[in-house]
Design an enzyme around this catalytic site. Structure first.
Site, mmCIF file in Angstrom:
data_model
loop_
_atom_site.group_PDB
_atom_site.id
_atom_site.type_symbol
_atom_site.label_atom_id
_atom_site.label_comp_id
_atom_site.label_asym_id
_atom_site.label_seq_id
_atom_site.Cartn_x
_atom_site.Cartn_y
_atom_site.Cartn_z
ATOM 1 N N ALA A 44 45.092 64.375 4.771
ATOM 2 C CA ALA A 44 45.860 63.999 3.585
ATOM 3 C C ALA A 44 47.343 64.293 3.773
ATOM 4 O O ALA A 44 48.200 63.455 3.470
ATOM 5 C CB ALA A 44 45.325 64.735 2.356
ATOM 6 N N CYS A 64 35.170 65.979 10.986
ATOM 7 C CA CYS A 64 33.842 65.367 10.949
ATOM 8 C C CYS A 64 33.282 65.139 12.354
ATOM 9 O O CYS A 64 32.071 65.038 12.535
ATOM 10 C CB CYS A 64 33.903 64.033 10.212
ATOM 11 N N TYR A 110 21.643 37.309 6.750
ATOM 12 C CA TYR A 110 20.257 37.455 7.206
ATOM 13 C C TYR A 110 20.057 36.769 8.548
ATOM 14 O O TYR A 110 20.509 35.645 8.781
ATOM 15 C CB TYR A 110 19.271 36.836 6.208
#
Length: 467
Positions: A24, A57, A442
């Site tokens: 940030a 992370c 799909y």
């Protein structure tokens, strides 16, 4: 103690001070610099650690060997920030904020020297602090947290020195399960001790049970409903076991993955407003409420949950980077807002993918929503296509309106990122009936004719209609 002048830029130059050099903070500094040159805006950033703009992370994947080098986790080095005209001061900790005087007190971590630096605009991006239990032995050698690159390096150093191959992870949230995977990759026997009824408290317990079973299938020993009482040490002072009220679990290495809390002691001491979780409260422009020239972002703030309509503490790198962009735009003279979040997160343990967005059952109960739930079993691809793997989708819908409230997914390859469909639907405030008509891609290698999320939506819509 020395003074670093008043707001001493010449020619009307303003000074932006940033506290915190990770996602940030440095995103805000960089964005403000893009909008205003050095002649218009002086930027000073303080970071108490050795690194800036790194991915916390990614640390479990570096520890586990999926990421080869530490520096791959660094998005922008201190030298790169300085080359862009940001006065970045590493190993410098801000110890006080004088709101009335518009200045901050900073201490050189290595020398102890202190000085005041004035500001016209201030960004607080102090991040989160890892929860470290007040237990006997918690500070013993061999006990590790995983919050910074320094933490990751210390853990890797221990891994290479440790002769034994038994590891205990305390906590079964995102950090806990990801570190369990990393240690499995490193050849350790892993036990996870968890105080909850199932791993991943960000899921409902029934979905967490699926994670439990899968982790045990990977050779991880899961111990739920267990409160750690102490960490036992050997004659050499190093950790040798984790104790609960009922048992002891031998450990050559202990990793604490209990979670984090907002790092806001500095802001609290300065009289800035905090929410129920201890995070700073901001407006849509990420300004600290009641303070026109102070912004805050990242893991030290609470954010609006667009589904519940309440402030919530959700520390994630995705939010932190967005906060930084908004803050930097506003501090640089532009205008931007951060409307809120729906609480989307995804993780994995080995080949098991875990995802969630929106509200859990207890979240909906807490805000007084009446809802229906459905759980469906499907596959990641057309059932006849090679590699199709099972997936479980749970969906919550508001009983009266059919508004989507939340989705949780546990499955193998192709399961986790399907949660993004639900995240978009939540942001758009779609009903489950409307979701059934979504025109999703799909082909047999990618999904069944009816995507699993839409199967859940159909079942939820039918249940809402019946109710």
């Amino acid at each position: 103690m020395t003074m670093n002048g008043g707001r001493d830029g010449s020619g009307g130059t303003e000074r932006l001070v940033v506290i915190g050099g990770d996602a940030a903070g440095m995103s805000a500094a960089s964005q403000a610099r893009r909008l205003k040159g050095a002649g218009e805006l002086e930027i000073v950033a303080f970071e108490r650690g050795h690194f800036t703009s790194f991915s916390a992370c990614g640390i479990p994947y570096w520890v586990g060997g999926d990421v080869a080098e530490r520096d791959q986790l660094i998005a922008r080095t201190p030298e790169e920030h300085r080359a862009r005209g940001i006065d970045l001061r590493l190993r410098t900790e801000v110890t006080g904020i004088d709101v009335a005087g518009q200045r901050v007190r900073a201490r050189d971590v290595d020398s102890g020297a202190e000085s005041w630096t004035s500001y016209d605009k201030l960004v607080i991006a102090t991040g989160a602090r890892p929860l470290r239990p007040d237990l006997p032995g918690a500070d013993a050698p061999g006990v590790h947290g995983v919050q910074t690159l320094d933490d990751g390096q210390a853990l890797l150093d221990t891994l290479t020195r440790t002769r034994g191959r038994r590891a205990v992870v305390v906590g079964a949230g995102y950090i806990g399960v990801e570190m369990a995977e990393a240690l499995i990759h490193r050849g350790f026997e892993v036990t996870v001790v968890n105080r909850g009824k199932a791993p991943m408290s960000t899921l409902d317990p029934d979905m967490g049970l699926l994670v439990h079973r899968a982790m045990e299938g990977l050779g991880i020993t899961m111990v739920n409903d267990a409160e750690v009482t102490k960490i036992l040490t050997g004659e050499d002072g190093r950790a040798r076991a984790v104790a609960t009220e009922d048992a002891e679990y031998p450990a050559d290495l202990v990793v604490l993955g209990i979670g984090v809390r907002p790092q806001t002691a500095l802001a609290e001491a300065a009289g800035l407003p905090l929410g129920a979780s201890g995070g700073l409260l901001t407006d849509l422009a990420m300004r600290v409420r009641g303070h026109e020239n102070i912004w805050a972002g990242g893991d030290c703030v609470e954010v609006l949950n667009l589904v519940s309509g309440q402030e919530q503490y959700i520390p994630l790198g995705t939010h932190a980077n967005k906060h930084g962009q908004v803050i930097g735009t506003n501090a640089g003279g532009g205008y931007a807002t951060f409307p809120g979040v729906v609480g989307t997160a995804v993780s994995k343990v080995c080949d098991l993918e875990i995802a969630r967005t929106g509200l859990r059952e207890k979240d909906a109960d807490r805000v007084g929503l009446r809802y229906e739930t459905v759980t469906i079993e499907s596959t990641s691809r057309a059932g006849y296509y090679p590699g199709a793997s099972p997936m479980t989708v749970k969906m919550l819908a508001e009983r009266r309106t059919g508004r989507l409230l939340g989705v949780q997914i546990v499955g193998r390859e192709g399961a986790g990122k399907r949660v993004d469909i639900a995240a978009v639907a939540l942001t758009a405030q779609l009903t489950v009936e409307q979701m059934t008509a979504l025109d999703l891609g799909y082909a047999p290698p990618f999904s069944p004719v009816w995507d699993p999320v839409l199967v859940a939506a159909r079942k939820a819509a039918a249940k809402v209609r019946a109710a």
